[in-house]
Design an enzyme around this catalytic site. Structure first.
Site, PDB file in Angstrom:
ATOM      1  N   ALA A  44      30.527 -36.122  14.395  1.00 44.84           N
ATOM      2  CA  ALA A  44      29.566 -37.118  14.725  1.00 44.84           C
ATOM      3  C   ALA A  44      28.275 -36.307  14.960  1.00 44.84           C
ATOM      4  O   ALA A  44      28.223 -34.988  15.213  1.00 44.84           O
ATOM      5  CB  ALA A  44      29.827 -37.018  16.489  1.00 44.84           C
ATOM      6  N   GLU A  51      20.650 -29.532  22.033  1.00 47.07           N
ATOM      7  CA  GLU A  51      22.153 -30.221  21.572  1.00 47.07           C
ATOM      8  C   GLU A  51      22.654 -30.977  22.781  1.00 47.07           C
ATOM      9  O   GLU A  51      23.508 -31.906  22.377  1.00 47.07           O
ATOM     10  CB  GLU A  51      23.004 -29.307  20.912  1.00 47.07           C
ATOM     11  CG  GLU A  51      22.940 -28.869  19.494  1.00 47.07           C
ATOM     12  CD  GLU A  51      23.204 -30.230  18.430  1.00 47.07           C
ATOM     13  OE1 GLU A  51      24.121 -30.634  18.515  1.00 47.07           O
ATOM     14  OE2 GLU A  51      22.236 -30.444  17.923  1.00 47.07           O
ATOM     15  N   SER A  73      20.471 -25.957  25.417  1.00 51.14           N
ATOM     16  CA  SER A  73      20.078 -26.351  23.954  1.00 51.14           C
ATOM     17  C   SER A  73      19.716 -27.770  23.931  1.00 51.14           C
ATOM     18  O   SER A  73      20.407 -28.553  24.664  1.00 51.14           O
ATOM     19  CB  SER A  73      21.321 -26.232  23.157  1.00 51.14           C
ATOM     20  OG  SER A  73      21.355 -26.915  22.117  1.00 51.14           O
ATOM     21  N   PHE A 119      23.283 -21.537   9.158  1.00 54.53           N
ATOM     22  CA  PHE A 119      22.427 -22.575   9.906  1.00 54.53           C
ATOM     23  C   PHE A 119      21.691 -23.281   8.518  1.00 54.53           C
ATOM     24  O   PHE A 119      21.510 -22.287   7.837  1.00 54.53           O
ATOM     25  CB  PHE A 119      21.564 -22.220  11.055  1.00 54.53           C
ATOM     26  CG  PHE A 119      22.429 -21.600  12.298  1.00 54.53           C
ATOM     27  CD1 PHE A 119      22.817 -22.517  13.259  1.00 54.53           C
ATOM     28  CD2 PHE A 119      22.833 -20.402  12.111  1.00 54.53           C
ATOM     29  CE1 PHE A 119      23.679 -22.135  14.203  1.00 54.53           C
ATOM     30  CE2 PHE A 119      23.636 -19.972  13.366  1.00 54.53           C
ATOM     31  CZ  PHE A 119      24.132 -20.774  14.169  1.00 54.53           C
ATOM     32  N   GLY A 130      21.346 -17.029  11.350  1.00 53.06           N
ATOM     33  CA  GLY A 130      22.473 -16.917  10.628  1.00 53.06           C
ATOM     34  C   GLY A 130      22.456 -17.632   9.550  1.00 53.06           C
ATOM     35  O   GLY A 130      21.845 -18.744   9.395  1.00 53.06           O
ATOM     36  N   LYS A 158      20.277 -21.440   5.218  1.00 53.22           N
ATOM     37  CA  LYS A 158      21.016 -21.596   4.248  1.00 53.22           C
ATOM     38  C   LYS A 158      20.027 -22.047   3.029  1.00 53.22           C
ATOM     39  O   LYS A 158      20.192 -21.815   1.950  1.00 53.22           O
ATOM     40  CB  LYS A 158      21.952 -22.595   4.450  1.00 53.22           C
ATOM     41  CG  LYS A 158      23.075 -22.985   3.455  1.00 53.22           C
ATOM     42  CD  LYS A 158      24.195 -24.039   3.797  1.00 53.22           C
ATOM     43  CE  LYS A 158      25.051 -24.472   2.730  1.00 53.22           C
ATOM     44  NZ  LYS A 158      25.946 -25.390   3.046  1.00 53.22           N
ATOM     45  N   TYR A 210      30.368 -28.148  21.360  1.00 56.72           N
ATOM     46  CA  TYR A 210      29.311 -27.072  21.716  1.00 56.72           C
ATOM     47  C   TYR A 210      28.374 -27.857  22.540  1.00 56.72           C
ATOM     48  O   TYR A 210      28.177 -27.149  23.583  1.00 56.72           O
ATOM     49  CB  TYR A 210      28.613 -26.714  20.277  1.00 56.72           C
ATOM     50  CG  TYR A 210      27.272 -25.872  20.439  1.00 56.72           C
ATOM     51  CD1 TYR A 210      27.208 -24.711  20.680  1.00 56.72           C
ATOM     52  CD2 TYR A 210      26.205 -26.592  20.316  1.00 56.72           C
ATOM     53  CE1 TYR A 210      26.064 -23.935  21.173  1.00 56.72           C
ATOM     54  CE2 TYR A 210      24.832 -25.885  20.935  1.00 56.72           C
ATOM     55  CZ  TYR A 210      24.934 -24.460  21.265  1.00 56.72           C
ATOM     56  OH  TYR A 210      23.814 -23.827  21.409  1.00 56.72           O
ATOM     57  N   SER A 252      27.637 -20.305  18.888  1.00 65.52           N
ATOM     58  CA  SER A 252      26.520 -21.095  18.829  1.00 65.52           C
ATOM     59  C   SER A 252      26.460 -21.970  17.698  1.00 65.52           C
ATOM     60  O   SER A 252      25.415 -22.795  17.470  1.00 65.52           O
ATOM     61  CB  SER A 252      25.555 -20.234  18.816  1.00 65.52           C
ATOM     62  OG  SER A 252      24.990 -19.424  17.528  1.00 65.52           O
TER      63      SER A 252
END
Ligand code: NAP
Ligand code: G4F
Length: 334
Positions: free
Chosen positions: A280, A127, A125, A188, A185, A192, A149, A84
């Site tokens: 990108a 995305e 997603s 991410f 996580g 972070k 992804y 992911s």
């Protein structure tokens, strides 16, 4: 009374842990797919160990998925497992395709082999929109993915729709915009930042190194986004839904609010490293979830500043107590 049964792939991930909690709260018997690993990765669901039946299986292994469904015999299957993390998808594009794209077909084939009446949720997603031709994005917006992804998720979305149309499966695709939490996580950007801010506040770090601060995302709280997944599978007909807050912020906004929460000036600590920019970029995503609001009755309640405050607060609490990175912490504790 017999309990409804649900199977979750990706139960050890952020969303899997919240969805398992939610389903247990609704009286479900929950089964979770975990992949074999030399070390245990179940921190996020450790507090649910007595209430979940874990089944070893892998999205790469068709037989293991069929056996998982045979063992669990669920009414509902939530396919949350995936590679992911977007940057990893450029370094491991083939593996990302195997997990995140073909893994969906393997799950759907397993379902077809075991019981076509099982209801299926696919974790799609925002995305997939990547560089979208319109703003905000809804279920009709064309896809223009900007990473391996995103491409893999477009495949997962289309194969879910295709199996619904080809075989009459009750298969739904939830197009979820970014959702975060204290269990996110640490790679991410939201976590972070909140973990970085917590460490700086506690004197455990001196700086926070980030990439593109101008990127804009529509961020919400994972704990309430999983409810929309369940609501999709309770409808009379399967369909696809965008789930989003409808408000976009930049990474710079996230940084500013997180530092403000602990009364520090972000400019003194944040450094930008060009190597963290992506080949990108997805510059600006914002979702229109009016269909989900109208048909599912779903709507987000936790605001963006509340979400960031919750995450910074819990990161400070965990660091102070020496708790594991992903341990579930009750809100009242922190
Ligand atoms: P996450 O925290 O990265 O969790 C991913 C899960 O997938 C983990 O449980 C992981 O297991 C499992 N997994 C990975 N590869 C596997 C394999 N080959 N076989 C079996 N399990 C495997 O992700 P998340 O944030 O909870 O997201 C859940 C899903 O929603 C993902 O599909 C993600 O792409 C999608 N999504 C997320 C967001 C978001 O903002 N969070 C938005 C839209 C869509 P291990 O613990 O063993 O690694
Ligand atoms: O937090 P991110 O890594 O999330 P991203 O790429 O939007 O993907 C997440 O949300 C998707 C939903 O749209 C999910 F499908 C996907 O699985 C995942 O959960 O990055 C957000 C933004 C990017 O534009 C990135 O360039 O933050 C920018 N950013 C700036 N500095 C950074 C950093 N991202 C990361 N991870 N680390 C940085 O240092």
């Amino acid at each position: 009374m017999t309990k409804e049964r649900a199977l979750i792939t990706g139960i050890t991930g952020q969303d899997g842990s919240y969805l398992a909690e939610f389903l247990i709260g609704r009286g479900y018997e929950v089964f979770g797919v975990v992949r074999r690993s030399s070390s245990v990765s179940s921190e996020r669901v450790a507090h649910l160990a007595e209430q979940v039946t874990f089944i070893q299986a892998d999205l790469l292994d068709q037989t293991s998925l069929i056996n998982a469904l045979r063992q669990a015999r669920p009414r509902e299957v939530y396919n949350l497992a995936a590679q992911s993390f977007v940057p990893t998808s450029w370094h491991q594009p083939v593996l990302t395709g195997e997990f995140t794209a073909l893994g969906v077909t393997r799950m759907l084939e397993a379902l077809r082999a075991v019981d076509r009446d099982m209801r299926f949720y696919q974790a799609s997603s925002s995305e997939m929109f990547g560089n979208p031709p319109e703003s905000p994005q809804d279920e009709t917006t064309p896809f223009h993915p900007r990473s391996p992804y995103g491409v893999a998720k477009v495949y997962g979305h289309h194969i879910t729709v295709n199996y619904r149309e080809s075989y009459g499966l009750f298969a739904c695709s939830g197009i979820l915009f970014n959702h975060e939490s204290p269990r996110r996580g640490v790679e991410f950007v939201s976590r972070k930042i909140t973990q970085g801010v917590a460490k700086i506040k506690l004197g455990m770090a001196k700086e926070l190194v980030l990439g593109n601060l101008d990127a804009r995302r529509d961020w919400g709280f994972a704990g309430e986004y999983v409810e929309a997944m369940w609501q999709m599978l309770q409808q009379d007909e399967p369909d696809d839904y965008v789930v989003a807050s409808g408000i976009a912020h930049s990474v710079a906004d996230l940084v500013r609010i997180a530092f403000e929460f602990v009364h520090l000036e972000w400019q003194e600590f944040v450094k930008v490293d060009d190597s963290l920019f992506r080949p990108a970029e997805v510059d600006h995503l914002i979702g229109n979830s009016s269909k989900a609001r109208r048909k599912l009755g779903w709507q987000p309640k936790v605001s963006f500043p509340e979400l960031i405050a919750m995450m910074v607060d819990q990161d400070i609490f965990r660091l102070r107590k020496g708790l594991p990175l992903y341990a579930a912490v009750a809100l009242a504790e922190s």
